[in-house]
Write a protein that holds these residues in place. Structure first.
Motif, PDB file in Angstrom:
ATOM      1  N   MET A  40      17.636  23.043  -5.183  1.00  0.00           N
ATOM      2  CA  MET A  40      17.345  23.746  -3.956  1.00  0.00           C
ATOM      3  C   MET A  40      15.846  23.660  -3.711  1.00  0.00           C
ATOM      4  SD  MET A  40      18.088  27.766  -3.006  1.00  0.00           S
ATOM      5  CE  MET A  40      19.786  27.677  -3.487  1.00  0.00           C
ATOM      6  N   SER A  41      15.475  23.245  -2.536  1.00  0.00           N
ATOM      7  CA  SER A  41      14.060  23.164  -2.188  1.00  0.00           C
ATOM      8  C   SER A  41      13.895  23.379  -0.700  1.00  0.00           C
ATOM      9  CB  SER A  41      13.467  21.819  -2.601  1.00  0.00           C
ATOM     10  OG  SER A  41      14.041  20.787  -1.841  1.00  0.00           O
ATOM     11  N   GLY A  42      12.679  23.702  -0.300  1.00  0.00           N
ATOM     12  CA  GLY A  42      12.413  23.880   1.117  1.00  0.00           C
ATOM     13  C   GLY A  42      11.072  24.518   1.363  1.00  0.00           C
ATOM     14  N   PRO A  43      10.802  24.782   2.641  1.00  0.00           N
ATOM     15  CA  PRO A  43       9.537  25.403   3.010  1.00  0.00           C
ATOM     16  C   PRO A  43       9.537  26.883   2.640  1.00  0.00           C
ATOM     17  CG  PRO A  43      10.931  25.156   4.938  1.00  0.00           C
ATOM     18  CD  PRO A  43      11.647  24.497   3.801  1.00  0.00           C
ATOM     19  N   THR A  44       8.345  27.390   2.353  1.00  0.00           N
ATOM     20  CA  THR A  44       8.185  28.805   2.048  1.00  0.00           C
ATOM     21  C   THR A  44       7.510  29.517   3.219  1.00  0.00           C
ATOM     22  OG1 THR A  44       6.047  28.485   0.990  1.00  0.00           O
ATOM     23  CG2 THR A  44       8.006  28.336  -0.439  1.00  0.00           C
ATOM     24  N   LEU A  45       7.564  30.826   3.188  1.00  0.00           N
ATOM     25  CA  LEU A  45       6.939  31.598   4.266  1.00  0.00           C
ATOM     26  C   LEU A  45       5.439  31.360   4.360  1.00  0.00           C
ATOM     27  CD1 LEU A  45       8.732  35.068   4.114  1.00  0.00           C
ATOM     28  CD2 LEU A  45       8.807  33.404   5.974  1.00  0.00           C
ATOM     29  N   ASP A  46       4.811  30.985   3.237  1.00  0.00           N
ATOM     30  CA  ASP A  46       3.357  30.764   3.285  1.00  0.00           C
ATOM     31  C   ASP A  46       2.991  29.339   3.694  1.00  0.00           C
ATOM     32  OD1 ASP A  46       3.753  29.196   1.010  1.00  0.00           O
ATOM     33  OD2 ASP A  46       2.659  30.533  -0.332  1.00  0.00           O
ATOM     34  N   GLY A  47       4.012  28.524   4.032  1.00  0.00           N
ATOM     35  CA  GLY A  47       3.744  27.181   4.531  1.00  0.00           C
ATOM     36  C   GLY A  47       3.777  26.090   3.489  1.00  0.00           C
ATOM     37  N   SER A  48       3.940  26.445   2.232  1.00  0.00           N
ATOM     38  CA  SER A  48       4.041  25.419   1.200  1.00  0.00           C
ATOM     39  C   SER A  48       5.502  25.000   1.040  1.00  0.00           C
ATOM     40  CB  SER A  48       3.461  25.941  -0.125  1.00  0.00           C
ATOM     41  OG  SER A  48       4.195  27.069  -0.572  1.00  0.00           O
ATOM     42  N   THR A  49       5.766  24.171   0.061  1.00  0.00           N
ATOM     43  CA  THR A  49       7.130  23.737  -0.238  1.00  0.00           C
ATOM     44  C   THR A  49       7.426  24.107  -1.680  1.00  0.00           C
ATOM     45  OG1 THR A  49       6.979  21.895   1.320  1.00  0.00           O
ATOM     46  CG2 THR A  49       8.685  21.751  -0.358  1.00  0.00           C
ATOM     47  N   LEU A  50       8.636  24.568  -1.930  1.00  0.00           N
ATOM     48  CA  LEU A  50       9.046  24.917  -3.288  1.00  0.00           C
ATOM     49  C   LEU A  50      10.337  24.198  -3.620  1.00  0.00           C
ATOM     50  CD1 LEU A  50       8.759  26.663  -5.880  1.00  0.00           C
ATOM     51  CD2 LEU A  50      10.165  28.375  -4.719  1.00  0.00           C
ATOM     52  N   ASP A  51      10.348  23.560  -4.788  1.00  0.00           N
ATOM     53  CA  ASP A  51      11.554  22.934  -5.320  1.00  0.00           C
ATOM     54  C   ASP A  51      11.909  23.717  -6.582  1.00  0.00           C
ATOM     55  OD1 ASP A  51      13.554  21.376  -6.427  1.00  0.00           O
ATOM     56  OD2 ASP A  51      12.493  19.487  -6.124  1.00  0.00           O
ATOM     57  N   LEU A  52      13.078  24.341  -6.583  1.00  0.00           N
ATOM     58  CA  LEU A  52      13.468  25.146  -7.737  1.00  0.00           C
ATOM     59  C   LEU A  52      13.559  24.326  -9.016  1.00  0.00           C
ATOM     60  CD1 LEU A  52      13.825  27.386  -5.670  1.00  0.00           C
ATOM     61  CD2 LEU A  52      15.870  28.062  -6.889  1.00  0.00           C
ATOM     62  N   ALA A  53      13.671  23.013  -8.903  1.00  0.00           N
ATOM     63  CA  ALA A  53      13.675  22.156 -10.088  1.00  0.00           C
ATOM     64  C   ALA A  53      12.366  22.311 -10.871  1.00  0.00           C
ATOM     65  CB  ALA A  53      13.892  20.697  -9.700  1.00  0.00           C
ATOM     66  N   SER A  54      11.306  22.700 -10.187  1.00  0.00           N
ATOM     67  CA  SER A  54      10.010  22.898 -10.857  1.00  0.00           C
ATOM     68  C   SER A  54      10.043  24.117 -11.784  1.00  0.00           C
ATOM     69  CB  SER A  54       8.891  23.046  -9.828  1.00  0.00           C
ATOM     70  OG  SER A  54       9.029  24.270  -9.115  1.00  0.00           O
ATOM     71  N   LEU A  55      11.081  24.940 -11.657  1.00  0.00           N
ATOM     72  CA  LEU A  55      11.208  26.139 -12.492  1.00  0.00           C
ATOM     73  C   LEU A  55      12.189  25.922 -13.647  1.00  0.00           C
ATOM     74  CD1 LEU A  55      11.324  28.777  -9.620  1.00  0.00           C
ATOM     75  CD2 LEU A  55       9.337  28.022 -10.945  1.00  0.00           C
ATOM     76  N   GLN A  56      12.610  24.682 -13.834  1.00  0.00           N
ATOM     77  CA  GLN A  56      13.551  24.359 -14.897  1.00  0.00           C
ATOM     78  C   GLN A  56      13.028  24.863 -16.237  1.00  0.00           C
ATOM     79  OE1 GLN A  56      14.435  20.196 -15.162  1.00  0.00           O
ATOM     80  NE2 GLN A  56      16.231  20.531 -16.429  1.00  0.00           N
ATOM     81  N   GLY A  57      13.902  25.463 -17.026  1.00  0.00           N
ATOM     82  CA  GLY A  57      13.517  25.996 -18.319  1.00  0.00           C
ATOM     83  C   GLY A  57      13.099  27.452 -18.261  1.00  0.00           C
ATOM     84  N   ARG A  58      13.025  28.008 -17.066  1.00  0.00           N
ATOM     85  CA  ARG A  58      12.688  29.418 -16.881  1.00  0.00           C
ATOM     86  C   ARG A  58      13.937  30.163 -16.430  1.00  0.00           C
ATOM     87  NH1 ARG A  58       7.383  30.776 -16.750  1.00  0.00           N
ATOM     88  NH2 ARG A  58       7.764  32.581 -15.436  1.00  0.00           N
ATOM     89  N   ILE A  59      13.943  31.450 -16.634  1.00  0.00           N
ATOM     90  CA  ILE A  59      14.954  32.306 -16.027  1.00  0.00           C
ATOM     91  C   ILE A  59      14.485  32.537 -14.600  1.00  0.00           C
ATOM     92  CG2 ILE A  59      15.967  34.622 -16.038  1.00  0.00           C
ATOM     93  CD1 ILE A  59      15.572  34.521 -19.147  1.00  0.00           C
ATOM     94  N   VAL A  60      15.403  32.406 -13.633  1.00  0.00           N
ATOM     95  CA  VAL A  60      15.021  32.530 -12.226  1.00  0.00           C
ATOM     96  C   VAL A  60      15.887  33.594 -11.547  1.00  0.00           C
ATOM     97  CG1 VAL A  60      14.754  31.332 -10.012  1.00  0.00           C
ATOM     98  CG2 VAL A  60      14.341  30.103 -12.157  1.00  0.00           C
ATOM     99  N   VAL A  61      15.215  34.525 -10.896  1.00  0.00           N
ATOM    100  CA  VAL A  61      15.889  35.533 -10.071  1.00  0.00           C
ATOM    101  C   VAL A  61      15.786  35.049  -8.633  1.00  0.00           C
ATOM    102  CG1 VAL A  61      15.881  37.926  -9.274  1.00  0.00           C
ATOM    103  CG2 VAL A  61      15.267  37.396 -11.653  1.00  0.00           C
ATOM    104  N   VAL A  62      16.935  34.853  -7.991  1.00  0.00           N
ATOM    105  CA  VAL A  62      16.979  34.426  -6.595  1.00  0.00           C
ATOM    106  C   VAL A  62      17.545  35.578  -5.783  1.00  0.00           C
ATOM    107  CG1 VAL A  62      17.929  32.762  -4.950  1.00  0.00           C
ATOM    108  CG2 VAL A  62      17.352  32.022  -7.272  1.00  0.00           C
ATOM    109  N   ASN A  63      16.802  35.997  -4.768  1.00  0.00           N
ATOM    110  CA  ASN A  63      17.237  37.102  -3.916  1.00  0.00           C
ATOM    111  C   ASN A  63      17.310  36.628  -2.466  1.00  0.00           C
ATOM    112  OD1 ASN A  63      15.960  39.566  -2.044  1.00  0.00           O
ATOM    113  ND2 ASN A  63      17.597  40.187  -3.433  1.00  0.00           N
ATOM    114  N   VAL A  64      18.481  36.801  -1.856  1.00  0.00           N
ATOM    115  CA  VAL A  64      18.685  36.469  -0.441  1.00  0.00           C
ATOM    116  C   VAL A  64      18.436  37.735   0.360  1.00  0.00           C
ATOM    117  CG1 VAL A  64      20.308  35.572   1.265  1.00  0.00           C
ATOM    118  CG2 VAL A  64      20.408  34.747  -1.095  1.00  0.00           C
ATOM    119  N   TRP A  65      17.585  37.622   1.374  1.00  0.00           N
ATOM    120  CA  TRP A  65      17.188  38.800   2.141  1.00  0.00           C
ATOM    121  C   TRP A  65      16.867  38.421   3.578  1.00  0.00           C
ATOM    122  CZ3 TRP A  65      12.332  39.058   4.387  1.00  0.00           C
ATOM    123  CH2 TRP A  65      11.436  38.052   4.002  1.00  0.00           C
ATOM    124  N   GLY A  66      16.657  39.429   4.391  1.00  0.00           N
ATOM    125  CA  GLY A  66      16.170  39.258   5.752  1.00  0.00           C
ATOM    126  C   GLY A  66      15.393  40.506   6.142  1.00  0.00           C
TER     127      GLY A  66
END
Length: 140
Positions: free
Chosen positions: A1-27
């Motif tokens: 999963m990857s895409g643009p962030t609210l701050d204008g950068s791009t994040l690819d969750l693959a870069s967090l491989q090996g970490r525990i990741v909390v993903v929260n869907v919100w609005g």
């Protein structure tokens, strides 16, 4: 999963491989999301030194309102922007209901979903989930 962030950068969750990741869907339009975000930020601050990363997914939202909400809430973890098509949230199909907002998922270091909630959570609930995942992780 990857895409643009609210701050204008791009994040690819693959870069967090090996970490525990909390993903929260919100609005920003979602009252329960607004109530739980301080607890998520608190979790981010409490667990970042334990190999845990937090990522938000802002969905079905107005970008200006979302940015304002994140700034006023002093959220410091990255937040992906679902472009309105639901393409990012769709990647959670089978994990949480697509219309579930808020929804929180904890992914373990191997990339498996270890914990999920399709409802608002508080800090104690989040900490219980994270502590359980950390306890099951070798080397902790």
């Amino acid at each position: 999963m990857s895409g643009p962030t609210l701050d204008g950068s791009t994040l690819d969750l693959a870069s967090l491989q090996g970490r525990i990741v909390v993903v929260n869907v919100w609005g920003s339009w979602c009252a329960p999301c607004r109530r739980e975000i301080p607890d998520l930020q608190r979790g981010h601050e409490a667990y970042q030194d334990k190999g845990v990363s937090f990522v938000g997914i802002d969905t079905r939202d107005d970008a200006a309102q979302a940015k304002s909400f994140i700034a006023s809430s002093r959220v410091t973890y990255p937040n992906l922007v679902d472009d309105g098509s639901g393409s990012l949230v769709a990647k959670l199909v089978g994990i949480v209901p697509l219309q579930a907002v808020p929804a929180t998922v904890i992914v373990d270091r191997t990339g498996k979903v270890a914990w999920k909630a399709s409802k608002p959570i508080d800090y104690a609930t989040l900490a219980d989930g994270l502590d359980a995942v950390l306890a099951e992780t070798p080397g902790n």
